[in-house]
Scaffold this active site. Structure first.
Site, short mmCIF file in Angstrom:
data_model
loop_
_atom_site.label_atom_id
_atom_site.label_comp_id
_atom_site.label_asym_id
_atom_site.label_seq_id
_atom_site.Cartn_x
_atom_site.Cartn_y
_atom_site.Cartn_z
N GLY A 19 1.12 -0.94 0.28
CA GLY A 19 0.13 -0.09 -0.58
C GLY A 19 0.57 1.46 -0.58
O GLY A 19 2.17 1.41 -0.56
N SER A 20 0.26 2.28 -0.35
CA SER A 20 0.93 3.10 0.07
C SER A 20 0.26 4.56 1.17
O SER A 20 -1.18 4.70 1.10
CB SER A 20 0.69 4.38 -1.49
N GLY A 21 0.42 4.89 1.99
CA GLY A 21 0.45 6.24 3.00
C GLY A 21 0.67 7.42 2.54
O GLY A 21 1.44 7.85 1.92
N GLN A 22 0.25 8.10 3.86
CA GLN A 22 0.75 9.28 4.23
C GLN A 22 2.05 10.12 4.18
O GLN A 22 2.87 10.21 3.55
CB GLN A 22 0.16 9.93 5.29
N GLY A 24 4.30 7.28 2.34
CA GLY A 24 5.30 6.64 1.42
C GLY A 24 4.48 5.29 1.82
O GLY A 24 3.58 4.86 1.82
N LEU A 25 5.34 4.57 0.90
CA LEU A 25 4.58 2.83 0.35
C LEU A 25 5.10 2.14 1.60
O LEU A 25 6.31 2.23 2.74
CB LEU A 25 5.79 2.76 -0.86
N VAL A 26 4.53 0.80 2.11
CA VAL A 26 4.09 0.09 2.67
C VAL A 26 4.12 -1.20 2.49
O VAL A 26 3.93 -1.45 1.54
CB VAL A 26 2.45 0.50 3.37
N LYS A 39 6.54 0.83 6.83
CA LYS A 39 6.11 1.76 6.63
C LYS A 39 7.70 2.86 6.10
O LYS A 39 8.00 2.96 6.90
CB LYS A 39 5.27 3.14 7.58
N ASP A 130 -6.98 11.16 14.54
CA ASP A 130 -7.50 10.77 12.98
C ASP A 130 -8.24 9.39 13.33
O ASP A 130 -7.95 8.27 12.13
CB ASP A 130 -6.44 10.11 12.49
N ARG A 134 -10.79 3.98 7.64
CA ARG A 134 -9.07 4.05 6.57
C ARG A 134 -7.97 3.77 7.50
O ARG A 134 -7.32 3.28 7.00
CB ARG A 134 -9.10 5.24 5.62
N ASN A 135 -7.70 3.79 9.19
CA ASN A 135 -7.04 4.21 9.87
C ASN A 135 -7.54 2.54 10.73
O ASN A 135 -6.67 3.21 11.88
CB ASN A 135 -6.65 5.04 10.65
N ASP A 148 -2.47 4.21 13.01
CA ASP A 148 -1.82 4.95 12.82
C ASP A 148 -2.49 6.28 14.11
O ASP A 148 -2.72 7.90 14.13
CB ASP A 148 -2.59 5.81 11.65
P1 ADP Z 1 -1.39 6.15 6.20
O1 ADP Z 1 -0.01 6.71 6.72
O2 ADP Z 1 -1.94 7.51 4.77
O3 ADP Z 1 -2.34 6.26 7.39
P2 ADP Z 1 -1.98 3.57 6.16
O4 ADP Z 1 -1.26 3.42 7.45
O5 ADP Z 1 -3.44 3.71 5.81
O6 ADP Z 1 -1.40 5.21 5.72
O7 ADP Z 1 -1.20 2.05 4.96
C1 ADP Z 1 -1.51 2.70 3.64
C2 ADP Z 1 -1.96 1.15 3.21
O8 ADP Z 1 -1.15 0.10 3.72
C3 ADP Z 1 -2.78 0.88 4.54
O9 ADP Z 1 -4.09 0.68 3.68
C4 ADP Z 1 -3.01 -0.83 4.57
O10 ADP Z 1 -3.55 -1.56 3.10
C5 ADP Z 1 -1.50 -0.88 4.64
N1 ADP Z 1 -0.91 -1.30 5.93
C6 ADP Z 1 -0.27 -0.21 6.87
N2 ADP Z 1 -0.20 -0.61 7.08
C7 ADP Z 1 0.06 -1.99 8.25
C8 ADP Z 1 -0.40 -3.38 8.77
N3 ADP Z 1 -0.07 -2.97 9.75
N4 ADP Z 1 -0.28 -4.53 8.12
C9 ADP Z 1 -0.74 -4.79 6.56
N5 ADP Z 1 -1.25 -3.28 5.72
C10 ADP Z 1 -0.98 -2.43 6.56
#
Ligand code: ADP
Length: 266
Positions: A19-22, A24-26, A39, A130, A134-135, A148
């Protein structure tokens, strides 16, 4: 010291992008015998010095219904934040991809899981800031955990952190947060009410066709989200309690947890 949670990057394997979050890439990864989520933090995306201080606090938070921070790799670029891995992904996607297949018992137990995690954060005097579907993340055993927490404080993007910004989560924000940025466990409770609505609509967008400005106007006029079709009346009453104008009139998470638990028995 801040060195205590430093993981050796040599012991971390990045397996695949999930995935991708606030920040960067996850990545899904491996640390020793553990499956982990890594993360990566894009340069300039995070207030790193402040996070380094706070990571000490966050690392100590530990509960079955919150996503555990395992450690960090701060001595490298990009920086890594390492969490327990959650097989089911984010709750929002999970709800949408399981539409029509979630029983009333499952929906209630999701709410109960989140209320347990949040009651723990509340008792630790830790404000999430937050909370939203989604979190939250779904574990392999289908339990839901809060993720988060507190992280928005380290985001270096005005569009996301200012209540005037285009990425600010207005639809999850209480009136006092919108007006005065006054965050508290009671503003988390407001967001929890919205999250319960998300769960009972199987991942719909709150106030779907309305702009942020219209939402703020509607809230000021006393309007609130309608009862989701699948939500029993007592649950809708709970949501409305979370959406009281005055923070002190809202329940605590300790009370919400108690109420939800009694609905599960009854
Ligand atoms: P942000 O920093 O924007 O809140 P997220 O935490 O939503 O980013 O992470 C983006 C994506 O990465 C999530 O929608 C999820 O699919 C994946 N992800 C994040 N944390 C985990 C985790 N602990 N285990 C599995 N997937 C995760």
């Amino acid at each position: 010291s801040s060195e205590m949670w430093e993981l050796d990057p040599e012991e971390l394997d990045l397996v695949k992008e999930v995935g991708s979050g606030q920040f960067g890439l996850v990545w899904q990864g491996q640390w020793r015998h553990l499956k982990v989520a890594i993360k990566t933090v894009r340069e300039g995306a995070m207030s790193e010095e402040e996070f380094k201080e706070e990571a000490q606090v966050m690392k100590k938070l530990s509960h079955p219904k919150i996503v555990q921070l395992i450690g960090v790799c701060m001595h490298r670029t990009p920086m890594y934040l390492v969490f327990e891995f959650m097989e089911g992904g984010c709750l929002n996607d999970y709800l949408r991809s399981h539409r029509g297949a979630l029983s009333p018992e499952t929906l209630l137990s999701m709410c109960l899981d989140v209320s347990e995690g949040m009651a723990y954060l509340e008792s630790s005097n830790f404000i999430h800031r937050d909370l939203a579907a989604r979190n939250c993340l779904v574990a392999e055993d289908r339990s839901v955990k809060v993720s988060d927490f507190g992280m928005t404080r380290f985001v270096l993007d005005d569009q996301y952190t200012s209540s005037q910004g285009t990425k600010f989560p207005i639809k999850w924000s209480s009136p006092e947060v919108i007006k005065y940025s006054r965050f508290s466990s009671k503003s988390d409770v407001w967001a929890f009410g919205i999250l319960v609505w998300e769960i009972y609509t199987e991942g719909r967008v709150p106030y779907e066709n309305r702009t942020n400005t219209e939402v703020v106007e509607d809230l000021n006029a006393g309007m609130r989200l309608l009862k989701p079709r699948m939500a029993p009346q007592p649950l809708y009453q709970l949501m409305q309690w979370c959406w009281k104008e005055t923070p002190g009139d809202r329940p605590s998470f300790a009370v919400l947890l108690h109420e939800l638990a009694s609905m599960q028995e009854g």
